[in-house]
Write a protein that holds these residues in place. Structure first.
Motif, mmCIF file in Angstrom:
data_model
loop_
_atom_site.group_PDB
_atom_site.id
_atom_site.type_symbol
_atom_site.label_atom_id
_atom_site.label_comp_id
_atom_site.label_asym_id
_atom_site.label_seq_id
_atom_site.Cartn_x
_atom_site.Cartn_y
_atom_site.Cartn_z
ATOM 1 N N THR A 133 0.862 -1.224 -0.020
ATOM 2 C CA THR A 133 0.163 0.091 -0.226
ATOM 3 C C THR A 133 1.023 1.259 -0.011
ATOM 4 O OG1 THR A 133 -1.930 -1.114 1.261
ATOM 5 C CG2 THR A 133 -1.753 1.332 1.256
ATOM 6 N N ILE A 169 -5.231 5.092 2.266
ATOM 7 C CA ILE A 169 -4.266 4.184 3.268
ATOM 8 C C ILE A 169 -5.317 3.620 4.517
ATOM 9 C CG2 ILE A 169 -2.528 4.003 5.037
ATOM 10 C CD1 ILE A 169 -0.819 5.641 3.226
ATOM 11 N N GLY A 173 -5.836 0.581 2.351
ATOM 12 C CA GLY A 173 -4.681 -0.107 3.013
ATOM 13 C C GLY A 173 -4.698 -0.671 4.347
#
Length: 199
Positions: A133, A169, A173
């Motif tokens: 990520t 994220i 992620g």
């Protein structure tokens, strides 16, 4: 880490690569579209290969994933940004190789520290997924702060792209990392025991 014959290693690698191919091109198996982004599950296969067979094999499986990402960006993109970004080998291939290498070496180090194997696999899955990520989104930010990519992500100005990637994220992620950390030991532990049972 499994130590068997070269033919055995190649056979198992071929199985991992076949599964990577299926994940890349079967809808919703490797990439789950979430708005302009995709929730990725393919890193789990790379991490499992790295944990069970070591960082070299993890890197090889990761490289295959990266090459297929490039191909998929042209042939069957799962999000609007794929053709704009993942046609670039630096973003599509390099991070995926590094995922396998980092997950594999981390597992080796954690084993040497006498950490419980389940925990070592859990942490390798977590860090491996976060590596993917952070590298992919970081490289997107470095190389693709352009109006076209910003528009594909749904923002009006490239200066807002960094904030959107940070949000990604959190929304993509972290769930990917949690999923990887849970599934990696669930699959890797019995697989390793099975492959080691005749040694």
């Amino acid at each position: 880490m499994i130590h068997k014959t070269k033919a055995f290693r190649i056979s198992i690698l071929a199985l991992f690569i076949a599964f990577i191919i299926i994940q890349n091109f079967v809808p919703l198996l490797g990439y789950i579209p979430v708005g302009p982004l995709s929730l990725t599950t393919i890193q789990i296969t790379v991490i499992i290969a790295a944990v069970v067979f070591g960082p070299v094999d993890g890197g090889i499986v990761g490289a295959v994933w990266g090459i297929l990402s490039c191909i998929k960006a042209f042939t069957a993109p799962s999000s609007p940004v794929e053709p704009l970004i993942f046609a670039n080998p630096l973003i599509a291939i390099i991070p995926r190789i590094i995922v396998g290498i980092i997950a594999g070496y981390l597992f080796i180090v954690l084993n040497k520290l006498k950490l419980k194997k389940t925990i070592a696999m859990f942490l390798s899955g977590l860090i491996g997924a976060l590596t993917n990520t952070i590298l992919v989104l970081g490289l997107i930010y470095i190389f693709y702060r352009t109006p076209a990519v910003a528009h594909a992500y749904g923002v009006s100005d490239p200066k807002y792209l960094g904030g959107l990637l940070l949000l990604a994220i959190t929304t993509n992620g972290i769930p990917e990392a949690i999923l990887s950390s849970i599934i990696t030991p669930i699959i890797s532990l019995p697989l390793e025991r099975y492959l080691n049972k005749d040694e």
